[in-house]
Design an enzyme around this catalytic site. Structure first.
Site, PDB file in Angstrom:
ATOM      1  CD  GLU A  16      -3.024  -0.709   0.168  1.00  0.00           C
ATOM      2  OE1 GLU A  16      -2.971   0.277  -0.497  1.00  0.00           O
ATOM      3  OE2 GLU A  16      -3.727  -1.798  -0.389  1.00  0.00           O
ATOM      4  CE1 TYR A  99      -7.084   2.999  -0.645  1.00  0.00           C
ATOM      5  CE2 TYR A  99      -4.804   3.089  -0.228  1.00  0.00           C
ATOM      6  CZ  TYR A  99      -5.878   2.769  -1.028  1.00  0.00           C
ATOM      7  OH  TYR A  99      -5.893   1.692  -1.956  1.00  0.00           O
ATOM      8  CG  ASP A 117      -9.208   4.567  -4.222  1.00  0.00           C
ATOM      9  OD1 ASP A 117     -10.443   4.335  -4.368  1.00  0.00           O
ATOM     10  OD2 ASP A 117      -8.415   3.667  -4.574  1.00  0.00           O
TER      11      ASP A 117
END
Length: 204
Positions: A16, A99, A117
């Site tokens: 990520e 996120y 997102d």
């Protein structure tokens, strides 16, 4: 390579961070070589910064790498080298924002927290006809609350989050969305009102 039947939290976290500002095709080789060099949180925490930055060369945004290592040191010190298993605790780690915390919590620990997102903003704003600017504080709160509401009814929050992001990336695209073949077009507010290309709204 980080998508496994039983996800490894460290690998999901690493992926990520790498994929922030980076396409999957470009980021995958970096993920593989960094994981090969630092196979665990402890290894990353104990790495020489110059070694990590050398492996990061070409990805840019070097603060991502520095914060990644700071986060690893924090995880070793505060969580015995294991990523915390809740959204709230993940947010306490350096370099992990809402996120990334939602992605790790839902994918690895099946917590029902919606990932938001750019793709998710677009899908939700179009489907529900939301005109609140996505880059306003009120908009961010509204979309996060809606994302959490949508995910609450699923038994598989990991698959839901990955699915809605991919739907936005591949189907409900910014300029040429595939509305004619969309299975939820009939109930999509933007499709029915002819405002698909006007949403989402962003403050200039």
């Amino acid at each position: 390579p980080w998508r496994k039947e039983v996800p490894v939290p460290y690998e999901v976290w690493l992926s990520e961070i790498i994929l922030q500002q980076t396409r999957v095709a470009q980021g995958t080789p970096y993920f593989e070589k960094i994981l090969a060099a630092f196979a665990s949180v402890e290894a990353l925490a104990g790495a020489e910064e110059d070694h990590l930055l050398a492996l990061w060369t070409g990805l840019g945004y070097y603060n991502r790498a520095r914060n990644l290592q700071k986060g690893a040191k924090q995880i070793v010190a505060d969580f015995d080298g294991q990523l915390p298993n809740s959204f709230a605790e993940l947010l306490t780690i350096k370099g992990i924002g809402p996120y990334t915390a939602a992605a790790i919590a839902s994918i690895c620990f099946k917590e029902k927290i919606g990932v938001v997102d750019g793709n998710v903003y677009r899908v939700l704003s179009r489907y529900f006809g939301i005109e609140t600017p996505i880059n306003s504080s009120s908009g961010q709160k509204e979309f996060q609350a809606l994302a959490n509401e949508c995910i609450a009814g699923t038994k598989h929050p990991d698959l839901y989050n990955q699915g809605i992001m991919e739907f936005g990336a591949l189907h409900c695209t910014p300029k040429k969305p595939h509305c004619m073949t969309c299975t939820i077009a009939d109930s999509c507010h933007a499709h029915n009102s002819g405002t698909v290309l006007e949403l989402p709204i962003k403050l200039k």
